[in-house]
Design a protein around this motif. Structure first.
Motif, PDB file in Angstrom:
ATOM      1  N   ARG A 353      67.956  55.930  58.255  1.00  0.00           N
ATOM      2  CA  ARG A 353      68.591  55.697  56.959  1.00  0.00           C
ATOM      3  C   ARG A 353      67.572  55.211  55.935  1.00  0.00           C
ATOM      4  O   ARG A 353      67.646  55.530  54.754  1.00  0.00           O
ATOM      5  CB  ARG A 353      69.712  54.675  57.106  1.00  0.00           C
ATOM      6  N   GLU A 354      66.632  54.388  56.385  1.00  0.00           N
ATOM      7  CA  GLU A 354      65.586  53.887  55.498  1.00  0.00           C
ATOM      8  C   GLU A 354      64.354  53.594  56.328  1.00  0.00           C
ATOM      9  O   GLU A 354      64.438  53.385  57.536  1.00  0.00           O
ATOM     10  CB  GLU A 354      66.051  52.618  54.771  1.00  0.00           C
ATOM     11  N   PHE A 355      63.199  53.584  55.688  1.00  0.00           N
ATOM     12  CA  PHE A 355      61.965  53.314  56.416  1.00  0.00           C
ATOM     13  C   PHE A 355      60.910  52.823  55.427  1.00  0.00           C
ATOM     14  O   PHE A 355      61.041  52.985  54.205  1.00  0.00           O
ATOM     15  CB  PHE A 355      61.473  54.569  57.143  1.00  0.00           C
ATOM     16  N   ASP A 356      59.885  52.227  55.973  1.00  0.00           N
ATOM     17  CA  ASP A 356      58.768  51.722  55.183  1.00  0.00           C
ATOM     18  C   ASP A 356      57.718  52.827  55.071  1.00  0.00           C
ATOM     19  O   ASP A 356      57.209  53.316  56.082  1.00  0.00           O
ATOM     20  CB  ASP A 356      58.202  50.478  55.864  1.00  0.00           C
ATOM     21  N   SER A 357      57.395  53.223  53.865  1.00  0.00           N
ATOM     22  CA  SER A 357      56.421  54.308  53.680  1.00  0.00           C
ATOM     23  C   SER A 357      55.054  53.941  54.243  1.00  0.00           C
ATOM     24  O   SER A 357      54.289  54.818  54.647  1.00  0.00           O
ATOM     25  CB  SER A 357      56.298  54.655  52.198  1.00  0.00           C
ATOM     26  N   ALA A 358      54.739  52.643  54.309  1.00  0.00           N
ATOM     27  CA  ALA A 358      53.464  52.220  54.883  1.00  0.00           C
ATOM     28  C   ALA A 358      53.410  52.529  56.377  1.00  0.00           C
ATOM     29  O   ALA A 358      52.342  52.799  56.925  1.00  0.00           O
ATOM     30  CB  ALA A 358      53.252  50.729  54.645  1.00  0.00           C
ATOM     31  N   VAL A 359      54.578  52.506  57.028  1.00  0.00           N
ATOM     32  CA  VAL A 359      54.629  52.847  58.442  1.00  0.00           C
ATOM     33  C   VAL A 359      54.440  54.341  58.629  1.00  0.00           C
ATOM     34  O   VAL A 359      53.771  54.793  59.559  1.00  0.00           O
ATOM     35  CB  VAL A 359      55.974  52.401  59.058  1.00  0.00           C
ATOM     36  N   LEU A 360      54.999  55.131  57.735  1.00  0.00           N
ATOM     37  CA  LEU A 360      54.885  56.579  57.836  1.00  0.00           C
ATOM     38  C   LEU A 360      53.421  57.004  57.798  1.00  0.00           C
ATOM     39  O   LEU A 360      53.031  58.013  58.404  1.00  0.00           O
ATOM     40  CB  LEU A 360      55.663  57.238  56.700  1.00  0.00           C
ATOM     41  N   GLU A 361      52.601  56.230  57.105  1.00  0.00           N
ATOM     42  CA  GLU A 361      51.169  56.524  57.022  1.00  0.00           C
ATOM     43  C   GLU A 361      50.488  56.406  58.391  1.00  0.00           C
ATOM     44  O   GLU A 361      49.443  57.016  58.625  1.00  0.00           O
ATOM     45  CB  GLU A 361      50.520  55.555  56.035  1.00  0.00           C
ATOM     46  N   LEU A 362      51.084  55.641  59.303  1.00  0.00           N
ATOM     47  CA  LEU A 362      50.441  55.364  60.581  1.00  0.00           C
ATOM     48  C   LEU A 362      50.805  56.351  61.674  1.00  0.00           C
ATOM     49  O   LEU A 362      50.081  56.473  62.670  1.00  0.00           O
ATOM     50  CB  LEU A 362      50.815  53.951  61.060  1.00  0.00           C
ATOM     51  N   VAL A 363      51.941  57.036  61.532  1.00  0.00           N
ATOM     52  CA  VAL A 363      52.387  57.875  62.635  1.00  0.00           C
ATOM     53  C   VAL A 363      51.497  59.093  62.789  1.00  0.00           C
ATOM     54  O   VAL A 363      50.780  59.487  61.869  1.00  0.00           O
ATOM     55  CB  VAL A 363      53.860  58.305  62.444  1.00  0.00           C
ATOM     56  N   GLY A 364      51.573  59.678  63.989  1.00  0.00           N
ATOM     57  CA  GLY A 364      50.785  60.866  64.258  1.00  0.00           C
ATOM     58  C   GLY A 364      49.805  60.639  65.381  1.00  0.00           C
ATOM     59  O   GLY A 364      49.957  59.753  66.218  1.00  0.00           O
ATOM     60  N   GLN A 365      48.760  61.458  65.388  1.00  0.00           N
ATOM     61  CA  GLN A 365      47.814  61.481  66.502  1.00  0.00           C
ATOM     62  C   GLN A 365      46.705  60.459  66.310  1.00  0.00           C
ATOM     63  O   GLN A 365      46.127  60.327  65.234  1.00  0.00           O
ATOM     64  CB  GLN A 365      47.229  62.896  66.613  1.00  0.00           C
ATOM     65  N   TRP A 366      46.403  59.747  67.396  1.00  0.00           N
ATOM     66  CA  TRP A 366      45.304  58.781  67.429  1.00  0.00           C
ATOM     67  C   TRP A 366      44.549  58.961  68.740  1.00  0.00           C
ATOM     68  O   TRP A 366      45.084  59.513  69.706  1.00  0.00           O
ATOM     69  CB  TRP A 366      45.820  57.343  67.338  1.00  0.00           C
ATOM     70  N   TYR A 367      43.308  58.455  68.749  1.00  0.00           N
ATOM     71  CA  TYR A 367      42.491  58.552  69.956  1.00  0.00           C
ATOM     72  C   TYR A 367      41.936  57.188  70.328  1.00  0.00           C
ATOM     73  O   TYR A 367      41.413  56.457  69.476  1.00  0.00           O
ATOM     74  CB  TYR A 367      41.314  59.523  69.750  1.00  0.00           C
ATOM     75  N   TRP A 368      42.105  56.840  71.607  1.00  0.00           N
ATOM     76  CA  TRP A 368      41.380  55.699  72.170  1.00  0.00           C
ATOM     77  C   TRP A 368      40.225  56.295  72.958  1.00  0.00           C
ATOM     78  O   TRP A 368      40.422  56.881  74.009  1.00  0.00           O
ATOM     79  CB  TRP A 368      42.299  54.884  73.077  1.00  0.00           C
ATOM     80  N   GLY A 369      39.040  56.217  72.388  1.00  0.00           N
ATOM     81  CA  GLY A 369      37.909  56.940  72.950  1.00  0.00           C
ATOM     82  C   GLY A 369      38.183  58.424  72.843  1.00  0.00           C
ATOM     83  O   GLY A 369      38.319  58.976  71.745  1.00  0.00           O
ATOM     84  N   THR A 370      38.298  59.080  73.989  1.00  0.00           N
ATOM     85  CA  THR A 370      38.582  60.526  73.983  1.00  0.00           C
ATOM     86  C   THR A 370      40.007  60.842  74.423  1.00  0.00           C
ATOM     87  O   THR A 370      40.369  62.019  74.512  1.00  0.00           O
ATOM     88  CB  THR A 370      37.608  61.249  74.935  1.00  0.00           C
ATOM     89  N   GLN A 371      40.807  59.830  74.670  1.00  0.00           N
ATOM     90  CA  GLN A 371      42.178  60.086  75.123  1.00  0.00           C
ATOM     91  C   GLN A 371      43.130  60.107  73.936  1.00  0.00           C
ATOM     92  O   GLN A 371      43.154  59.181  73.118  1.00  0.00           O
ATOM     93  CB  GLN A 371      42.626  59.017  76.126  1.00  0.00           C
ATOM     94  N   GLY A 372      43.934  61.166  73.873  1.00  0.00           N
ATOM     95  CA  GLY A 372      44.832  61.340  72.739  1.00  0.00           C
ATOM     96  C   GLY A 372      46.163  60.637  72.922  1.00  0.00           C
ATOM     97  O   GLY A 372      46.746  60.640  74.015  1.00  0.00           O
ATOM     98  N   PHE A 373      46.676  60.053  71.841  1.00  0.00           N
ATOM     99  CA  PHE A 373      47.966  59.385  71.823  1.00  0.00           C
ATOM    100  C   PHE A 373      48.731  59.791  70.578  1.00  0.00           C
ATOM    101  O   PHE A 373      48.131  60.190  69.568  1.00  0.00           O
ATOM    102  CB  PHE A 373      47.798  57.858  71.816  1.00  0.00           C
TER     103      PHE A 373
END
Length: 461
Positions: A353-373
């Motif tokens: 219903r509602e969300f913080d746009s600053a959080v939306l900036e964080l979602v998606g693909q990230w890597y810890w070293g070479t492992q994808g999350f």
């Protein structure tokens, strides 16, 4: 017999009846009754009996033995949630002089307090509680048989101590507190410390002949919080629904989830069998399905309550024999039959219903070293971190309201997740308990511990 069967398909009902019939016949139980719960409601009850008279139904009482411990654990968690106690407190703070006061309340709840499994003296389940009027009679001269907190060792006297704790802090008997704070709010009108008609008679079945011997039904006295209760499949079905979904008047869902998490050091044999113990609840695995609940036994009676939380299906099985049918496999099979034949229909997907746009900036693909999350924001609230490969550390995170999140489970439970921003306000990387997650594997310019080789990625030449 069965009730409310129109809520399940005919084939499912027959499979359920067949399972309990096999258990009652092959394991020679005088009677066996079971109730299945789905979505918090009893949807099927079935029974088999070989004793004269009508088959038991969801209103006939049986002794439930150690399922009583789960009720006692709820009383202790209520005290914790009200701020009266801390589970990390030693028992000595509240009940001095027992000889077992070094154990914490959490260790007593999870059978990690080092206490003996049984009371000294005659078999407490088959002798009057008047033989053990004081806690000293329950504990004996050597209450501890293991170092406190070092291993799981199931202890009936430990729950007698927890019952005494409830009595002291509530200023009433364990029975009075249980009725007022759990049984009445949940509508468990056929659960109590003494049997009320109609109730089953407890029998011992001869191991080598089809004959029976009547068992005594003793009042357990000080040991009551460990195994005294009589109940029905109807009442235990309501109790199972509470354990799965919570009740604001008794205990909230977060505390119940805490009860369902492993809390005792596991023995190697328990790990191999998929068994663990939480705070007043047994945790098991069968057929790839995680189940929580408790088993119980007293001379003349066997009992099992099991909940498949993910499937939202529970089963209660009661029998009136000292030994014979192993009721946990029966309960687990009843859950499996319903879950597989009539799988849970998922709730419809709905956007936030509602969300913080600053959080939306964080979602998606990230890597810890070479492992994808993948960092995801879902409609159920928490952020979730999931390995892209399907294997690896995963966790949900609760917002702290200041742009940071705290891990709720697994390796990252209690750890802080925070975005680290560049001077222009853009996100450089995520810091999760000192682990750096960058948008690209070992991203050049990110604050990667140890730095990034300036020669960059290369092949073998």
């Amino acid at each position: 017999m069965s009730t409310d069967q129109e809520e399940l398909l005919a084939g499912t009902r027959r499979a359920l009846l067949h399972r309990i019939a096999v258990a009652q016949t092959e394991e020679r139980a005088p009677s066996l009754v079971a109730t299945v719960v789905r979505g918090g409601e009893a949807v099927w009850t079935g029974a088999r009996t070989s004793v004269e008279g009508h088959a038991p139904d969801e209103d006939v009482q049986y002794r439930i033995g150690s399922i009583t411990k789960t009720f006692t654990a709820v009383l202790v968690l209520q005290l914790r949630d009200e701020g009266v106690i801390d589970l990390g407190d030693p028992l000595e703070k509240y009940l001095p002089g027992t000889g077992a006061g070094e154990a914490t309340l959490a260790e007593l709840l999870s059978h990690a307090g080092g206490l003996a499994a049984e009371t000294p003296g005659p078999w407490w389940e088959r002798t009057p509680g008047s033989l053990r009027p004081d806690l000293a009679d329950v504990l004996g001269e050597r209450p501890l048989v293991h170092p406190v907190g070092r291993r799981f060792h199931y202890s009936n006297p430990g729950y007698a101590l927890l019952g005494a704790l409830v009595e002291k802090l509530r200023g009433a008997t364990w029975e009075e507190v249980l009725r007022r704070d759990v049984l009445e709010p949940l509508g468990l009108r056929r659960t109590g410390v003494r049997p009320k008609t109609p109730h089953a008679v407890g029998w011992a079945v001869h191991p080598w002949a089809d004959v029976m011997l009547r068992e005594p039904a003793e009042d357990l006295g000080r040991m009551a919080p460990a195994g005294q209760l009589w109940s029905t499949t109807g009442d235990l079905a309501r109790f199972a629904a509470f354990l799965a979904h919570g009740n604001a008047h008794v205990l909230n869902i977060e505390s119940l989830r805490e009860m369902r998490r492993p809390a005792a050091p596991a023995e190697a044999t328990d790990v191999a069998s998929g068994y663990a113990y939480g705070l007043g609840l047994e945790l098991r695995h069968r057929g790839g399905r995680a189940l929580v609940g408790h088993t119980g036994s007293l001379p003349g009676f066997l009992a099992c309550l099991a909940i498949g939380v993910e499937d939202d299906v529970a089963a209660v099985v009661l029998a009136n024999c000292t030994s014979g049918p192993m009721l946990f496999p029966v309960a687990a099979d009843l859950i499996r039959i319903v879950a597989e034949a009539e799988p849970l229909i998922p709730a419809p997907w709905r956007p936030l219903r509602e969300f913080d746009s600053a959080v939306l900036e964080l979602v998606g693909q990230w890597y810890w070293g070479t492992q994808g999350f993948a960092l995801r924001l879902s409609a159920d609230g928490p952020l979730s971190l999931e390995p892209l490969s399907g294997t690896g550390r995963r966790a949900r995170f609760r917002s702290n309201g200041d742009g940071t999140w705290t891990g709720l489970e697994g390796y990252y439970a209690g750890e802080l997740l925070k975005p680290v921003r560049r001077p222009d306000g853009s996100v450089s990387h995520l810091d999760l308990g000192s682990f750096v997650f960058s948008r690209q594997p070992y991203e050049d310019g990110a604050s990667v511990p140890g730095g990034v080789d300036p020669e960059g990625w290369r092949g073998i030449g």
